[in-house]
Design a protein around this motif. Structure first.
Motif, short mmCIF file in Angstrom:
data_model
loop_
_atom_site.label_atom_id
_atom_site.label_comp_id
_atom_site.label_asym_id
_atom_site.label_seq_id
_atom_site.Cartn_x
_atom_site.Cartn_y
_atom_site.Cartn_z
N GLU A 199 0.86 28.99 -23.31
CA GLU A 199 -0.21 28.48 -22.46
C GLU A 199 -0.68 29.53 -21.47
O GLU A 199 -1.88 29.65 -21.20
CB GLU A 199 0.29 27.23 -21.71
CG GLU A 199 -0.76 26.55 -20.85
CD GLU A 199 -1.97 26.10 -21.64
OE1 GLU A 199 -3.09 26.10 -21.08
OE2 GLU A 199 -1.81 25.75 -22.84
N LYS A 200 0.28 30.32 -20.95
CA LYS A 200 -0.09 31.39 -20.03
C LYS A 200 -0.96 32.43 -20.73
O LYS A 200 -1.97 32.90 -20.19
CB LYS A 200 1.17 32.06 -19.48
CG LYS A 200 0.91 33.07 -18.35
CD LYS A 200 2.19 33.78 -17.96
CE LYS A 200 3.20 32.81 -17.40
NZ LYS A 200 4.42 33.51 -16.93
N ARG A 257 -2.79 31.90 -23.37
CA ARG A 257 -4.10 31.30 -23.65
C ARG A 257 -4.98 31.34 -22.41
O ARG A 257 -6.19 31.58 -22.50
CB ARG A 257 -3.92 29.85 -24.12
CG ARG A 257 -3.38 29.73 -25.53
CD ARG A 257 -3.13 28.28 -25.90
NE ARG A 257 -2.66 28.16 -27.27
CZ ARG A 257 -2.19 27.03 -27.79
NH1 ARG A 257 -2.14 25.93 -27.05
NH2 ARG A 257 -1.78 27.00 -29.05
N PHE A 258 -4.36 31.08 -21.26
CA PHE A 258 -5.12 31.13 -20.01
C PHE A 258 -5.64 32.55 -19.75
O PHE A 258 -6.80 32.75 -19.36
CB PHE A 258 -4.22 30.68 -18.85
CG PHE A 258 -4.91 30.71 -17.50
CD1 PHE A 258 -5.89 29.78 -17.20
CD2 PHE A 258 -4.57 31.67 -16.56
CE1 PHE A 258 -6.52 29.80 -15.96
CE2 PHE A 258 -5.20 31.71 -15.34
CZ PHE A 258 -6.17 30.76 -15.03
N ARG A 298 -8.45 33.18 -22.06
CA ARG A 298 -9.69 32.54 -21.60
C ARG A 298 -10.34 33.34 -20.48
O ARG A 298 -11.56 33.48 -20.44
CB ARG A 298 -9.39 31.11 -21.12
CG ARG A 298 -9.09 30.14 -22.25
CD ARG A 298 -9.17 28.70 -21.76
NE ARG A 298 -8.10 28.38 -20.83
CZ ARG A 298 -6.93 27.88 -21.20
NH1 ARG A 298 -6.66 27.66 -22.47
NH2 ARG A 298 -6.02 27.60 -20.29
N ALA A 327 6.42 27.58 -25.01
CA ALA A 327 5.19 26.81 -24.81
C ALA A 327 4.49 27.24 -23.53
O ALA A 327 3.25 27.37 -23.49
CB ALA A 327 5.51 25.32 -24.77
N ALA A 328 5.30 27.48 -22.47
CA ALA A 328 4.71 27.92 -21.20
C ALA A 328 4.07 29.30 -21.34
O ALA A 328 2.98 29.55 -20.82
CB ALA A 328 5.78 27.94 -20.11
#
Length: 498
Positions: free
Chosen positions: A257-258, A260-261, A264, A253-254
């Motif tokens: 999210e990383k 995805r960041f 972005r 999950a981390a």
């Protein structure tokens, strides 16, 4: 057996008495006056009784006593004992033959019992050597279990375990975790029915020990013995595996999210790069109107200086200036709409979207004359994300322009065509240029992030990466690249998303 012998003896005595009476009656009828008749009659009765007595003894010895012994031997066999061995057996000694056969059967039965005992001990050793907790349960009580089960619950035997737990289900704890059984909502019978009806044969349960909540996998099977249903519970400790799984899920999950960041950030970089391209186009499209406004303003000033300015000439010049200003406003509206448009799924005309992008970037081609040919039906309607398609086309146009610049070309040609599958509503869009193509060694890498063939000062190589990201995640399609004899060919597969 002795009752049968007594009944048979009584019958023989009675039969001999009847026969003697019958014979005596006949003799008496033939010769009533001679005493010899009575002597013969009495002798016959005595002889009959002696004969019956001898026959009774013989029967007891030859039949009834051996049968009694056979009965005793059968009882010994039933108790698992060996029977006495016989010596030589007479061919006419039927009971001896039967007893010899019984001896063989008894020996075989004892050997079989020994093998069963050894097999049972072997199976017990295997079960006791397992790390799994195994228990056989009937009506909520443990009938049998392996040593691992007793060690885990710190019980001397199954009786002690049954005293501590009224129902087997009481060993489980109800935990609010995904994938674990909701024990509080299930009784003993309903739990068994639920587990046996599941397609997934293995379930997860929690057991509390020494203030620790341990995780176990549960495998349940059911058998029927002596007309009663028995459940076999097999429990395996998966606490460490669950800890590793939870830790891995957190890491995944981390990392997601990383990523995805990072995406972005990359997406923002691409948008800024595209904004730079648009600003260049705005500058090109504004340069001439601003120059015209300057000339018209200077013309008004000159007419005023030379006394030639009147209401008619002033009105004419003001009208021309306002036309130029409206053109500037329309340009701003077009470019603003490119970024302010909401990212939604809706029906749009594909050709209109392509023409809109061309109008936005055509002035940014600079000194390169690029001819764009469109082979898309005017009425082709697609239900998908038009904003995403605009951003993809922007990236492809910029990629082709940069390829022409690297080859110092002064002109080029881009062809955009489409094939629409009416059966499933999927659109295939072809974007083909004549900029020389993509080297074979880098063709598989062009959609990777930060991959670029430009100099470091010219970009970061995110355009095609984001194009793939957009078409896959926002349009639910795909993009691929290949070479043609004169350049590169990009194929977009876009579904209808209704």
């Amino acid at each position: 057996m002795r009752n049968i012998g007594r009944k048979l003896s009584f019958g023989l005595y009675f039969a001999s008495l009847l026969v003697s009476a019958l014979i005596g009656g006949i003799l008496f009828f033939l010769d009533k006056e001679h005493e010899v008749v009575w002597i013969v009659f009495l002798s016959l009765v005595l002889f009959s009784f002696l004969l019956v007595f001898a026959v009774q003894k013989l029967l007891l010895k030859q039949i009834f006593e051996p049968i009694e012994k056979l009965k005793s031997d059968l009882e010994s066999i039933a108790r698992g004992e060996e029977i006495d061995r016989l010596g030589a057996i007479h061919p006419f000694d039927e009971t001896g033959i039967v007893k010899e056969g019984m001896g063989v059967v008894a020996k075989e039965l004892k050997n079989r019992d020994q093998r069963l005992l050894e097999q049972n001990n072997y199976t017990r050793k295997i079960l006791d050597g397992q790390s799994s907790l195994i228990a056989v349960v009937r009506e909520g009580k443990v009938l049998d279990c392996n040593q691992g089960f007793l060690r885990f619950f710190e019980a001397e035997d199954k009786e002690e375990f049954n005293q501590r737990f009224d129902q087997f289900i009481q060993i489980f704890e109800d935990v609010n975790k995904e994938g674990y059984l909701a024990i509080d909502r299930l009784y003993q019978e309903s739990l068994i029915e639920f587990l046996l009806s599941r397609k997934e044969k293995i379930s997860k349960v929690a057991i509390k020990k020494e203030d620790r909540l341990l995780s176990f996998s549960l495998l349940l099977d059911e058998i029927e013995l002596e007309g009663k249903k028995h459940q076999i519970f097999v429990l395996n400790d998966i606490t460490e595996l669950e800890m590793y799984r939870e830790a891995l899920e957190k890491r995944v999950a981390a990392e997601i999210e990383k990523n995805r960041f990072k995406e972005r950030i990359m997406y923002e970089q691409v948008r800024r790069s595209a904004m730079g391209e648009l600003l260049v186009n705005i500058a090109h499209q504004w340069r001439q109107p601003l120059n015209n406004i300057g000339i018209l303003t200077q013309d008004i000033e000159d007419m005023h200086h030379f006394g030639e300015l009147n209401e008619k000439s002033l009105q004419a010049n003001v009208q021309k200036i306002m036309e130029q200003i409206r053109g500037l406003s329309e340009t701003i509206s077009k470019f603003t709409g490119f970024y302010d448009k909401k990212d939604v799924l809706a029906g749009f005309l594909v050709r209109e979207t392509v023409e809109k992008i061309i109008s936005l970037i055509k002035d940014g081609f600079g000194r390169i004359e690029i001819e764009v040919k469109i082979f898309i039906p005017s009425g082709l309607l697609l239900y998908n994300n038009s904003q995403a398609l605009e951003e993809i086309l922007m990236a492809l146009f910029v990629n082709s322009k940069e390829a022409l610049e690297r080859r110092s070309r002064e002109s080029g040609q881009i062809t955009i065509s489409s094939v629409f599958d009416e059966e499933n509503g999927n659109l295939t869009l072809y974007f083909v240029d004549d900029a020389g193509g993509i080297p074979k060694d880098i063709l598989p890498k062009i959609f990777d992030p930060y991959f670029t063939t430009k100099f470091q000062s010219q970009g970061v190589g995110l355009g095609l990466f984001m194009a793939r990201n957009i078409v896959e995640n926002r349009m639910y399609g795909s993009i691929s690249a290949a070479n043609t004899p004169n350049g590169a060919k990009f194929t977009l597969s876009i579904p209808t998303c209704k």
